[in-house]
Design a protein around this motif. Structure first.
Motif, PDB file in Angstrom:
ATOM      1  N   ALA A 614      -8.647 -39.905  33.522  1.00 52.56           N
ATOM      2  CA  ALA A 614      -9.752 -40.441  34.314  1.00 52.56           C
ATOM      3  C   ALA A 614     -11.096 -40.210  33.631  1.00 52.56           C
ATOM      4  O   ALA A 614     -12.047 -40.976  33.840  1.00 52.56           O
ATOM      5  CB  ALA A 614      -9.766 -39.794  35.701  1.00 52.56           C
ATOM      6  N   MET A 615     -11.184 -39.186  32.793  1.00 51.46           N
ATOM      7  CA  MET A 615     -12.444 -38.830  32.157  1.00 51.46           C
ATOM      8  C   MET A 615     -12.761 -39.690  30.940  1.00 51.46           C
ATOM      9  O   MET A 615     -13.879 -39.615  30.410  1.00 51.46           O
ATOM     10  CB  MET A 615     -12.423 -37.358  31.747  1.00 51.46           C
ATOM     11  N   TRP A 616     -11.800 -40.507  30.474  1.00 56.98           N
ATOM     12  CA  TRP A 616     -12.055 -41.263  29.247  1.00 56.98           C
ATOM     13  C   TRP A 616     -11.367 -42.627  29.144  1.00 56.98           C
ATOM     14  O   TRP A 616     -11.801 -43.483  28.398  1.00 56.98           O
ATOM     15  CB  TRP A 616     -11.631 -40.443  28.022  1.00 56.98           C
ATOM     16  N   LYS A 617     -10.310 -42.834  29.900  1.00 59.78           N
ATOM     17  CA  LYS A 617      -9.496 -44.028  29.663  1.00 59.78           C
ATOM     18  C   LYS A 617     -10.254 -45.320  29.922  1.00 59.78           C
ATOM     19  O   LYS A 617     -10.057 -46.332  29.220  1.00 59.78           O
ATOM     20  CB  LYS A 617      -8.231 -43.985  30.512  1.00 59.78           C
ATOM     21  N   LEU A 618     -11.132 -45.315  30.925  1.00 59.95           N
ATOM     22  CA  LEU A 618     -11.906 -46.516  31.258  1.00 59.95           C
ATOM     23  C   LEU A 618     -13.389 -46.303  30.959  1.00 59.95           C
ATOM     24  O   LEU A 618     -14.261 -46.787  31.693  1.00 59.95           O
ATOM     25  CB  LEU A 618     -11.689 -46.891  32.729  1.00 59.95           C
ATOM     26  N   ASP A 619     -13.666 -45.599  29.885  1.00 58.91           N
ATOM     27  CA  ASP A 619     -15.059 -45.383  29.479  1.00 58.91           C
ATOM     28  C   ASP A 619     -15.827 -46.687  29.343  1.00 58.91           C
ATOM     29  O   ASP A 619     -17.027 -46.746  29.626  1.00 58.91           O
ATOM     30  CB  ASP A 619     -15.097 -44.665  28.117  1.00 58.91           C
ATOM     31  N   ASN A 620     -15.136 -47.726  28.890  1.00 58.38           N
ATOM     32  CA  ASN A 620     -15.801 -48.983  28.563  1.00 58.38           C
ATOM     33  C   ASN A 620     -15.564 -50.064  29.615  1.00 58.38           C
ATOM     34  O   ASN A 620     -15.723 -51.253  29.337  1.00 58.38           O
ATOM     35  CB  ASN A 620     -15.335 -49.458  27.186  1.00 58.38           C
ATOM     36  N   ASP A 621     -15.202 -49.630  30.807  1.00 57.09           N
ATOM     37  CA  ASP A 621     -14.905 -50.548  31.913  1.00 57.09           C
ATOM     38  C   ASP A 621     -15.608 -50.016  33.164  1.00 57.09           C
ATOM     39  O   ASP A 621     -15.374 -48.871  33.565  1.00 57.09           O
ATOM     40  CB  ASP A 621     -13.393 -50.606  32.130  1.00 57.09           C
ATOM     41  N   PRO A 622     -16.458 -50.809  33.804  1.00 55.72           N
ATOM     42  CA  PRO A 622     -17.163 -50.318  35.006  1.00 55.72           C
ATOM     43  C   PRO A 622     -16.227 -49.837  36.106  1.00 55.72           C
ATOM     44  O   PRO A 622     -16.626 -49.011  36.934  1.00 55.72           O
ATOM     45  CB  PRO A 622     -17.967 -51.541  35.456  1.00 55.72           C
ATOM     46  N   SER A 623     -14.986 -50.334  36.117  1.00 52.50           N
ATOM     47  CA  SER A 623     -14.050 -49.896  37.158  1.00 52.50           C
ATOM     48  C   SER A 623     -13.641 -48.442  36.986  1.00 52.50           C
ATOM     49  O   SER A 623     -13.023 -47.855  37.883  1.00 52.50           O
ATOM     50  CB  SER A 623     -12.800 -50.780  37.152  1.00 52.50           C
ATOM     51  N   GLY A 624     -14.003 -47.845  35.870  1.00 50.08           N
ATOM     52  CA  GLY A 624     -13.663 -46.443  35.637  1.00 50.08           C
ATOM     53  C   GLY A 624     -14.583 -45.468  36.327  1.00 50.08           C
ATOM     54  O   GLY A 624     -14.344 -44.251  36.265  1.00 50.08           O
ATOM     55  N   LEU A 625     -15.628 -45.965  36.998  1.00 49.30           N
ATOM     56  CA  LEU A 625     -16.557 -45.087  37.708  1.00 49.30           C
ATOM     57  C   LEU A 625     -16.836 -45.655  39.094  1.00 49.30           C
ATOM     58  O   LEU A 625     -17.101 -46.851  39.246  1.00 49.30           O
ATOM     59  CB  LEU A 625     -17.865 -44.918  36.942  1.00 49.30           C
ATOM     60  N   GLN A 626     -16.768 -44.776  40.082  1.00 49.27           N
ATOM     61  CA  GLN A 626     -17.052 -45.157  41.466  1.00 49.27           C
ATOM     62  C   GLN A 626     -18.118 -44.217  42.025  1.00 49.27           C
ATOM     63  O   GLN A 626     -17.946 -42.983  42.023  1.00 49.27           O
ATOM     64  CB  GLN A 626     -15.773 -45.060  42.317  1.00 49.27           C
ATOM     65  N   TRP A 627     -19.205 -44.779  42.480  1.00 52.80           N
ATOM     66  CA  TRP A 627     -20.294 -43.950  43.000  1.00 52.80           C
ATOM     67  C   TRP A 627     -19.921 -43.328  44.343  1.00 52.80           C
ATOM     68  O   TRP A 627     -19.313 -43.973  45.195  1.00 52.80           O
ATOM     69  CB  TRP A 627     -21.559 -44.771  43.181  1.00 52.80           C
ATOM     70  N   VAL A 628     -20.303 -42.065  44.526  1.00 57.48           N
ATOM     71  CA  VAL A 628     -20.269 -41.410  45.823  1.00 57.48           C
ATOM     72  C   VAL A 628     -21.698 -41.335  46.356  1.00 57.48           C
ATOM     73  O   VAL A 628     -22.013 -41.849  47.421  1.00 57.48           O
ATOM     74  CB  VAL A 628     -19.632 -40.011  45.738  1.00 57.48           C
ATOM     75  N   THR A 629     -22.559 -40.723  45.563  1.00 57.44           N
ATOM     76  CA  THR A 629     -23.988 -40.777  45.896  1.00 57.44           C
ATOM     77  C   THR A 629     -24.808 -40.685  44.615  1.00 57.44           C
ATOM     78  O   THR A 629     -24.625 -39.762  43.820  1.00 57.44           O
ATOM     79  CB  THR A 629     -24.411 -39.661  46.875  1.00 57.44           C
TER      80      THR A 629
END
Length: 724
Positions: A614-629
């Motif tokens: 989770a810390m690197w696999k989708l570094d280059n894809d916005p779907s790899g990060l989800q905002w909480v706050t």
């Protein structure tokens, strides 16, 4: 016709004088063996043997042909045995008899295909044909010398094998492009040499070989005839796995170091013994070496290169470097190296004005000189210069198994007006340097084509579009780019007193606006901790405890942010002293728990990073990060979830304020969660505000169906893992 009836050698005396002085551009046309008649049975042999008493050519069948002295130490004789190998026996009045093969009896040691490819600017393994190469040629072992010097009137090889008397070994010009060649029998590895070049004005200048694969240790400047490598690679498993791996979407946690000052005095082999256990202890996936090509001035840190194909001799031989890289690979550690195709120094022995005129550098100083650095800039529009650089990149990737090149100062290459008041516009009147851009596209495309699994990295400090876009889609073709904006914004933010950070929250979050515009590395490099900028530790506000806490927080944010983290040596222990290449890291600081705690935390971050896709696999894809706050500026809190797209989720929560939140409500996706790392843990020198047990509540928050009350440490970060 008998030997006595053969015509005398009537070669012009002026030509003999030029041969004797080593200033003849085609010495093989005079020296060596030449047919006297159409049958090619009657052969004339000429040799340069100044101060000789008698000279004989001894053929392979034992025939001795005595030569007569013509003038200026040039000797000549004939025989009727056809073309034959021979050696020269020279007798001197002192009684000394010298027996040696004749360099001028050999055909060119570089092939027509090599010359053609170089002429086209497409010789991808140029180092195998040019420079000095020990090889067997026409059944004789010796060294082939090949150099490009199109403006030269004459070129000679001078070295330890001819008592630095270059007139003994004049080279021949092979073509209109100015390639010069000479095969010298019996010249073996480790001998030192230079090229003596007669310029168009008639001046003689001594130059190191641009394609030397070994060089003397500075301050000495001669090239060294390289030993053919005897290193037996043991990294086959690594290389096979590398070819099947996508480096841009794989874990990459980089430790940047200056090899000569990490622990001063180590050789390449000793560095392998000490560096590898340390990298394993710290859990870094990659090491990035600042330039290892030969350079005259140690204070340049390797960024002013004089020997592009020669690993610096300061730490050993080329095979010693191969050993270091091999051992790193066998330990599972990737190797990146800084590469400097943007400029080169003006030292008289090196590339500058190589044959008396601009050659490797652009002739117009508005394009050919980097005023701020006092260096020359390559002529990227010249096919042969471009070939030299492309082949050099491939040389490090293929001969030394380097896994990637970090290309230095790309912005200085792609803009004609970079750091200059007077500049020359391009054909469209703009500032883009089209020829340099085309070169970068070529080197990137060629490197990726020939070496699957490698990575090309740009140090590019502007917003030039498409740095990491493929060349067939109009980009420069790099795989990764240093995110200088992220670095500058976040260092500026962290230098502020925590009580004011709430007013600068946008500086912290701005990088997410463009986080996926390119494929990024997040660097804290050597450039940020030298020349009065201070170290990471001294950049941080507060007392020593707060500085250390801020550093652990900064690294938490760096490692969790989309992109590949890079840290320069010494910053992993929080060294307060800024870096100086004259001495090593202050390892003694590790006796202090403040600094050993920072080191332990970086190791723990790396362990978490590698273990969780989770810390690197989708570094280059916005779907790899989800905002909480991302908007809680009042509390200086930032929280987001990293995903790998296959169920691995890590919640990253950062408190940039210098106050504890005993109960900070944070939303969570469904499932059970646990804290797996906290920067405020006592083990890292923190205050112990951690979350050993989490009580997830069904009450929703931040748009998630459940939540948890976290104890958020001051200047701290926590990482929560969703249990499978």
């Amino acid at each position: 016709m008998t030997t006595a009836e053969l015509p005398r050698d009537l070669i012009d005396e002026a030509e003999l004088s030029a041969i004797a002085d080593g200033r003849h551009g085609a010495p093989h046309a005079v020296l060596g063996q030449h047919a006297v008649d159409a049958t090619e049975q009657t052969i004339r042999i000429r040799a340069r043997r100044p101060l000789a008493h008698r000279v004989f050519a001894v053929l392979t069948d034992g025939t001795r042909v005595e030569l007569e002295h013509l003038a200026h130490g040039i000797w000549s004789g004939t025989h009727k045995h056809g073309f034959s190998a021979y050696h020269l026996e020279t007798q001197y009045n002192s009684g000394i008899v010298d027996v040696a093969d004749d360099p001028y009896r050999f055909l060119p040691s570089i092939g027509e295909t090599d010359l053609y490819l170089f002429g086209e600017g497409r010789h991808e393994q140029l180092w195998q044909a040019f420079g000095a190469n020990v090889r067997e040629h026409q059944g004789v072992r010796g060294t082939s010398f090949v150099v490009w010097a199109p403006h030269a009137q004459a070129v000679r090889v001078t070295g330890s094998f001819n008592q630095w008397d270059g007139a003994r070994h004049a080279m021949r010009r092979l073509n209109a492009q100015g390639v010069w060649e000479l095969f010298i029998p019996d010249v073996a590895e480790h001998q030192t040499y230079k090229f003596q070049i007669q310029t168009a004005s008639g001046e003689w200048i001594d130059k190191a070989d641009p394609m030397a694969k070994h060089a003397e240790r500075p301050p000495h400047t001669a090239s060294v005839v390289p030993a053919n490598s005897t290193h037996v690679w043991g990294d086959g498993e690594w290389m096979r796995a590398r070819a099947a791996r996508d480096p841009h979407n794989s874990p990459m946690s980089v430790y940047e170091l200056h090899a000569m000052s990490w622990r001063p005095g180590l050789s390449y082999r000793q560095l392998a013994d000490e560096l590898i256990p340390y990298l394993k202890q710290m859990n870094f996936t990659h090491v990035e070496f600042m330039p290892l090509a030969e350079h005259p001035f140690g204070g340049s840190w390797g960024y002013q290169v004089s020997g592009y194909f020669a690993p610096t001799s300061r730490m050993g031989s080329p095979d010693d470097l191969r050993y270091l890289i091999d051992q790193l690979h066998q330990a599972g550690i990737g190797v990146l190296m800084d590469w400097v195709p943007g400029h080169f120094p003006k030292d008289a022995f090196a590339l500058g004005r190589f044959d008396g005129q601009p050659l490797y550098e652009h002739p117009d100083p508005r394009l050919g000189e980097q005023q701020d650095w006092g260096t020359y800039i390559f002529d990227y529009g010249n096919s042969q210069v471009r070939n030299f650089l492309v082949a050099n990149a491939l040389y490090w990737l293929e001969e030394f198994h380097v896994d990637g090149l970090r290309v230095d100062a790309v912005a200085s290459m792609i803009y004609r007006d970079y750091s200059r008041e007077e500049w020359l516009p391009n054909v469209d009147g703009g500032r883009e340097y089209y020829e340099a851009i085309d070169f970068l596209k070529e080197v990137n495309a060629t490197a990726y084509k020939r070496n699957p699994g490698i990575v090309m990295i740009a140090e590019e400090s502007t917003s030039f579009d498409g740095v990491t876009r493929p060349t067939d889609h109009g980009g420069l073709g790099f795989g990764l780019k240093w995110n200088m904006g992220w670095m500058n914004d976040n260092l500026r933010y962290f230098e502020k007193d925590p009580i004011y950070r709430q007013y600068h929250h946008g500086e912290l979050t701005f990088s997410f606006v463009y986080a996926w515009s390119e494929q990024f590395i997040l660097p804290i490099s050597h450039d940020e901790v030298v020349h009065g900028k201070g170290s990471m530790f001294t950049k941080m506000p507060g007392d020593d405890w707060q500085k250390a806490a801020n550093m652990r927080l900064f690294y938490s944010y760096q490692w969790s942010h989309p992109g590949k983290p890079l840290l320069f040596m010494g910053q992993e222990i929080g060294q307060p002293q800024e870096w100086n290449e004259a001495h090593g890291i202050d390892w003694w600081l590790l006796e202090n728990p403040t600094f050993s705690g920072i080191q332990k935390y970086v190791a723990a971050l790396n362990e978490l990073y590698v273990a969780h896709p989770a810390m690197w696999k989708l570094d280059n894809d916005p779907s790899g990060l989800q905002w909480v706050t991302g908007e809680d500026a009042g509390n200086s809190i930032l929280a987001y979830i990293r995903h790998d797209g296959a169920g691995d989720q890590i919640l990253c929560v950062h408190n940039f304020a210098n106050s504890v939140h005993e109960s900070y409500r944070i939303g969570l996706p469904e499932g059970e969660w646990e804290e797996i790392l906290n920067s405020d843990d006592l083990a890292f020198g923190g205050s112990g505000v951690t979350n050993p047990e989490l009580r997830v509540q069904a009450e929703g928050a931040h748009g998630f169906p459940q939540s948890v009350d976290l104890r958020m440490p001051p200047l701290g970060a926590t990482f929560l893992r969703r249990k499978r």
